[in-house]
Design an enzyme around this catalytic site. Sequence first.
Site, PDB file in Angstrom:
ATOM      1  CG  ASP A 153      -2.075   0.931   1.128  1.00 59.16           C
ATOM      2  OD1 ASP A 153      -1.880   2.091   0.716  1.00 59.16           O
ATOM      3  OD2 ASP A 153      -3.201   0.513   1.438  1.00 59.16           O
TER       4      ASP A 153
ATOM      5  CG  ASP B 213      -1.151   4.324   2.930  1.00 59.78           C
ATOM      6  OD1 ASP B 213      -1.124   5.164   2.011  1.00 59.78           O
ATOM      7  OD2 ASP B 213      -1.985   4.349   3.850  1.00 59.78           O
TER       8      ASP B 213
ATOM      9  CB  SER C 134      -6.623   2.492   0.509  1.00 55.49           C
ATOM     10  OG  SER C 134      -5.278   2.907   0.575  1.00 55.49           O
TER      11      SER C 134
ATOM     12  CG  HIS D 251      -3.321   8.507  -1.160  1.00 53.53           C
ATOM     13  ND1 HIS D 251      -4.502   7.787  -1.219  1.00 53.53           N
ATOM     14  CD2 HIS D 251      -2.724   8.152  -0.001  1.00 53.53           C
ATOM     15  CE1 HIS D 251      -4.599   7.032  -0.134  1.00 53.53           C
ATOM     16  NE2 HIS D 251      -3.538   7.238   0.619  1.00 53.53           N
TER      17      HIS D 251
END
Length: 439
Positions: free
Chosen positions: A54, A266, A94, A397
């Site tokens: 991730d 992540d 996600s 992100h």
Amino acid sequence: MLKKTWKKKLLSLALVSTIAVGGISTVLPEQEVEAKGKPKGKDKAQNVIFLIPDGFSAAYATNYRWYKGEDTVLDSMNIAMQRTYSANSNITDSAAAGTAMATGVKTNNGMISTDPTGKELKTILEETERKGKSSGLVATSTITYATPAAFASHVASRADEADIAPQLLDNDVDVILGGGQKYFTDELIDEAKDEGYQLVTNKRELDRVKKTNKVLGLFAEEGMAPELDREDTQQPSLADMTETAIDTLKKNKNGFFLMVEGSQIDWAGHANDAAWAMKDSEAFEEAVIEAMDFAKKDGNTLVVVAGDHDTGGMSVGGYGNGSANVEMLRDVTATGDYMASKLNKKRTNAKKVLKEYAAIDLTKAEVNAIKNADNPASSINQIISERASVGWTSTGHTGIDIPVYTYGPGSELFTGTMENTDLPVNMAKAMKMNFKPGK
């Protein structure tokens, strides 16, 4: 509670009967492996292992190579790139990315395996179960978090983790390993045990899993510990969980589908914590090695590795230095959050803490930056990232394309610049399954 196990058993019996009547040999010769990663003579994958780091992008891959000091297991597997945008944004979260990778359909950010109108979407895991295969989900986040949830649940919002937990059992996911104890009520645990799940809560218990076909492993109240801090816990590593998942699922002669997420790459990106990002990338690579070791011996397994999006906008080099010093991160032994927790009330021990856990001598300006910071962990991470010349453009992100890595039968299906929605479709093709997204 919906039960599908009997379907798997009937299909397994049917397969055994076919083999017995037809006289088909189940003993295969040792397979030679071609340079592109496909066993010769194999055009169908019996199993699929889908590993998702991730937040991982090409920048993470490059920095991790420097951190490791040699080529990684992924380097020889790189085969394509994927676009990650969601239905309502050029930068996905996600939930939408996981949905695309699980169902082959783009949806809005925040939604779990439902389309933008709210219609439930069939997932590749559910389709493989319908074909009599076993299934598994592994993550270092809560197992009810966005990515694992997208493969075996359907909710309007990723925040509905309490609603996601029972759906994992309803969908008869055979192996469930990760954090998230708080979302599994006593009643739900009792139901799981009644359905044959072996409950494990620490590494020692996981290591003892041998004879069962169904495992529920919940190793933390919420997310599991970062790899840098895991030694202070009794939690298994991502590789430990991956090994147990494979050993359990491979008992089904019809095959299996396993999704493994390196969730905290992540989280490290969101924190701009370069050392955490590299250490959890290392933990993820060890899980990939477990999958590859099995796939090479088995000869019938497709391994796919693909991050869901980039997190943090990491760069290789930064701060106008014209060079990178990623190797220094090997000496960092704790996350920024952990180091911040070791500061005294007035933060007068910052120099001592950073020397102990990051092996660096703070300048006077750096000491003052930590003392005066609203968020001392963020200040620590900024200092370490600048020392390593690991740049960041965001704490969220970004929308850049993400590498895709494969090994095994069906690898040739993954080429060029793909949509993330192509991934489950190609996995189904590799297994010779008729999987129609959105149907």
